[in-house]
Write an enzyme that holds these catalytic residues in place. Structure first.
Site, PDB file in Angstrom:
ATOM      1  N   SER A   1       0.822  -1.205   0.000  1.00 19.57           N
ATOM      2  CA  SER A   1       0.000   0.000   0.000  1.00 19.57           C
ATOM      3  C   SER A   1       0.862   1.264   0.000  1.00 19.57           C
ATOM      4  O   SER A   1       1.730   1.414  -0.851  1.00 19.57           O
ATOM      5  CB  SER A   1      -0.961  -0.046   1.184  1.00 19.57           C
TER       6      SER A   1
ATOM      7  N   ASP B   1      -9.728  -3.640  -7.039  1.00 18.23           N
ATOM      8  CA  ASP B   1      -9.342  -2.967  -5.799  1.00 18.23           C
ATOM      9  C   ASP B   1      -9.678  -1.484  -5.885  1.00 18.23           C
ATOM     10  O   ASP B   1      -9.094  -0.749  -6.672  1.00 18.23           O
ATOM     11  CB  ASP B   1      -7.844  -3.166  -5.564  1.00 18.23           C
TER      12      ASP B   1
ATOM     13  N   HIS C   1      -6.010  -5.889  -1.066  1.00 12.61           N
ATOM     14  CA  HIS C   1      -5.005  -5.949  -0.026  1.00 12.61           C
ATOM     15  C   HIS C   1      -5.608  -5.829   1.369  1.00 12.61           C
ATOM     16  O   HIS C   1      -4.892  -5.839   2.356  1.00 12.61           O
ATOM     17  CB  HIS C   1      -3.925  -4.888  -0.235  1.00 12.61           C
TER      18      HIS C   1
END
Length: 682
Positions: free
Chosen positions: A513, A599, A645
């Site tokens: 990230s 995502d 994630h």
């Protein structure tokens, strides 16, 4: 009171917050329900919820979510002609689909070389998982209710197996990846729902929390630097919320309650670190706040738990964990240092504030959770009996300090097998994050245990921008100080090599990230320090992202990265370290990136652009310096159709970790093969 903004309540139910609601029952108290699941709930007995949020790491007060939230859709260029605009969007979509297809085909071809090793690693991790994971669903009793998980859904039942009858429900709703409204629903003969609080400022997130004694429901509105709290009296849930203290720029505060007094955790007054203060409920304004306890300099407040006669603060200082136990009866403070191997706390749920014992777990990347208890009556720490798990007894933990460019000392935590010889020849895996005031995640992971067993060295670099040394550590690494985090990372890796922990050709870097910012920046600035890098859903295009204010969280995140649209100096500064902007023709380490097709947090388009540009730069350099034995880095993008994630299932996470480790092992094996080849050429 929990030291976090949006995620409070039952802490040990599951990992990965889905949503939270608060009940007012006929027993005249509010009950806190926080639902945790790595699998998005499809249904629930309480509320049909389709949203989800992410809590990978402990979130500090004044922070929000430790990862970027964006739409994956790529913006078309604004063209006056509607026909031209539609054509531009179609072209953009075709280009995106072609890139996506090309990368997926490339991965399908390349993945064969990692197949055997991935299988071996996966099997070993599955074996370790059997020993370190409790397969039974946890059943947590809170008040008169029991909470448990089945098939990815969280259920509530009465302790006597009868379903709870509730009169009033308070809950937040998520829109555009943010919670900014609080609603109240009544469950009488005629169901009624009304909006009781709304937040207009895009920088702020809203969450709700019930005080430990269940006297008040708090409505908390937090940005990264400022907060505001409203109280709902649990005895009179239909009354309008009452303001504790109007928001003041730069001041964060959170509220607990005891004996008609509010206990306020706040950054009010100098120094701008956390202090515990108190004020009467009837006169809760800042002018009435009285100091109870102040943290020492460079101390991180991880969590706080309020009891009837005591308050426990869970703290980090110089890499060590300890408790500060405040007695409201004797007005004393006792400091208790915890075992030196411990790196993370996990506070267990304490249903009643009158309990005489506080339970928590300690863990490290290579130590499975171990349960401890602190007894207020006996005034001592007790280690609880636990099930035997395969813990390495000869794993050595070393804490170092690296001197950064500006002479600041940066902590490093290192793990390695004490039986290992010639550490300078061992593979080293370096971890970094450095954003949002979030600590590096140092909880137990099976793969870390496996790596230590196989001779790896693990290093965690606690660079500025993170929260390991308190709020000032974060402030000194955000906005116009972001480059300090990069200098810290370089200093840490350099020191490790100087002290004989591996060497550049055996060194790999891991980040996820927002950690991708510093990892990607290091690759551009000092690629010779590492051999390989693995990134998970990395934030690698800071400048373009922060210039798109239509994205859900860009305005709120200006407090972390700055506002390049309003400040030309800020634009130039972000451009000076942004990974995508600084790719150049040079020798890069090999890079493996995992990204997620759906995502919403990290836009896949930005990752695709980054990979294409990085691969071209690496190949251009190789073609210009072509010679016998020349090494060409592998730039690999693995795009997952499912998960993210924050929401990947156990099976998906296992496969992902196995692929990452197979990649790293292959890359370091090639170093040895290349050296042997060069020797034979001589």
């Amino acid at each position: 009171m929990k030291v976090r903004t949006s995620y409070v309540g039952l802490q040990n139910l599951l990992q990965g917050l889905s949503f939270s609601v608060r009940y007012y029952s006929k027993h005249n108290h509010l009950q806190t329900i926080c639902f945790y699941s790595k699998i998005k709930p499809k249904k629930c007995h309480i509320l049909d919820w389709s949203g989800s949020t992410c809590t990978h790491r402990t979130v500090t007060p004044g922070s929000t979510v430790p990862c970027r939230f964006f739409s994956c859709k790529q913006e078309g260029t604004k063209i006056p002609s509607k026909r031209k605009q539609n054509t531009s969007i179609i072209t953009s979509e075709l280009s995106y689909k072609n890139l996506l297809k090309s990368e997926q085909e490339n991965w399908n071809y390349i993945s064969a070389r990692y197949k055997a090793m991935t299988k071996r690693i996966k099997e070993k991790l599955e074996q370790l998982h059997k020993y370190t994971f409790n397969s039974g669903s946890p059943r947590i009793r809170f008040g008169e209710n029991v909470y448990f998980e089945e098939n990815g859904c969280i259920f509530l039942s009465k302790a006597d197996d009868e379903w709870a009858t509730n009169d009033v429900l308070y809950y937040t709703s998520q829109k555009n990846l943010k919670c900014q409204n609080v609603f109240m629903t009544t469950f009488t003969n005629q169901k009624h729902t009304k909006l009781v609080y709304t937040e207009q400022d895009a920088r702020f997130f809203v969450d709700i929390y019930c005080t430990k004694d269940r006297r008040f429901l708090t409505i908390n509105s937090n940005s990264k630097t400022t907060s505001e709290v409203w109280l709902v009296d649990c005895r009179h849930p239909f009354q309008l919320p009452a303001l504790v203290q109007a928001r003041t720029q730069g001041i964060i505060y959170h509220v607990e309650h005891r004996n008609d007094e509010l206990y306020i955790l706040t950054t009010y007054r100098e120094p701008a670190e956390y202090k515990l203060m108190k004020a009467p409920v009837a006169s809760s304004g800042m002018e009435n706040w009285q100091l109870v306890y102040a943290l020492e300099e460079k101390t991180k407040l991880v969590d706080l738990e309020m009891f009837s006669d005591h308050c426990i603060m869970f703290l980090k200082n110089a890499g060590h964990l300890y408790l500060s136990v405040i007695s409201f009866v004797s007005h004393s403070v006792q400091s208790i240092k915890l075992p030196t191997w411990a790196c993370e706390f996990e506070l267990e749920s304490h249903p009643e504030h009158t309990t005489s014992t506080c339970y928590f777990q300690l863990t490290s990347p290579v130590h499975p959770p171990k349960r401890f208890a602190y007894s207020f009556k006996e005034n001592n720490l007790i280690e609880q009996a636990v099930q035997e798990v395969p813990i390495i007894t000869n794993c050595h933990t070393t804490r170092l300090l690296a001197k950064s460019k500006d002479e600041t000392l940066v902590p490093i935590t290192v793990f390695h097998n004490m039986n290992s010889k010639e550490l300078h020849r061992k593979p080293l895996l370096v971890h970094v994050y450095g954003a949002y005031g979030i600590d590096l995640n140092m909880s137990f992971k099976e793969e870390k245990l496996m790596l230590i067993e196989e001779g790896w060295i693990l290093a965690y670099c606690h660079v500025r921008g993170g929260g390991e040394l308190g709020l000032s550590w974060h402030k000194d690494g955000c906005q116009h100080n972001k480059l300090k985090g990069l200098h810290d990372l370089k200093a840490c890796i350099t020191l490790l090599h100087e002290l004989g922990f591996s060497q550049p050709k055996y060194t790999a870097l891991a980040a996820a990230s927002a950690g991708g910012v510093l990892a990607g920046a290091l690759c551009n600035a000092d690629p010779e320090l590492i051999r390989a890098m693995v990134l998970q859903a990395p934030f690698v295009d800071v400048l373009n992202t922060m210039m798109k204010t239509h994205l859900p969280l860009t305005i709120e995140e200006q407090e972390e990265w700055g506002n390049p649209l309003a400040d030309e100096k800020c634009m130039k500064y972000i451009k000076s370290y942004c990974p995508y902007q600084n790719i150049k023709t040079q020798c890069y380490p090999s890079v493996f990136i995992t990204a997620y097709e759906n995502d919403q947090r990290i836009p896949l388009t930005g990752v695709l652009r980054y990979v294409q540009k990085l691969r071209k730069a690496a190949l251009d350099h190789a073609s210009r310096t072509s010679k016998k034995g020349n090494w060409i880095p592998n730039i690999i993008l693995d795009i997952q159709a499912n998960g993210s994630h924050c929401e990947s299932s156990w099976e998906d996470s296992l496969n992902e970790v196995a692929r990452h480790l197979a990649f790293l092992n292959k890359e370091l094996e090639e170093v040895c093969h290349l050296q042997q080849h060069m020797k034979s050429c001589k």
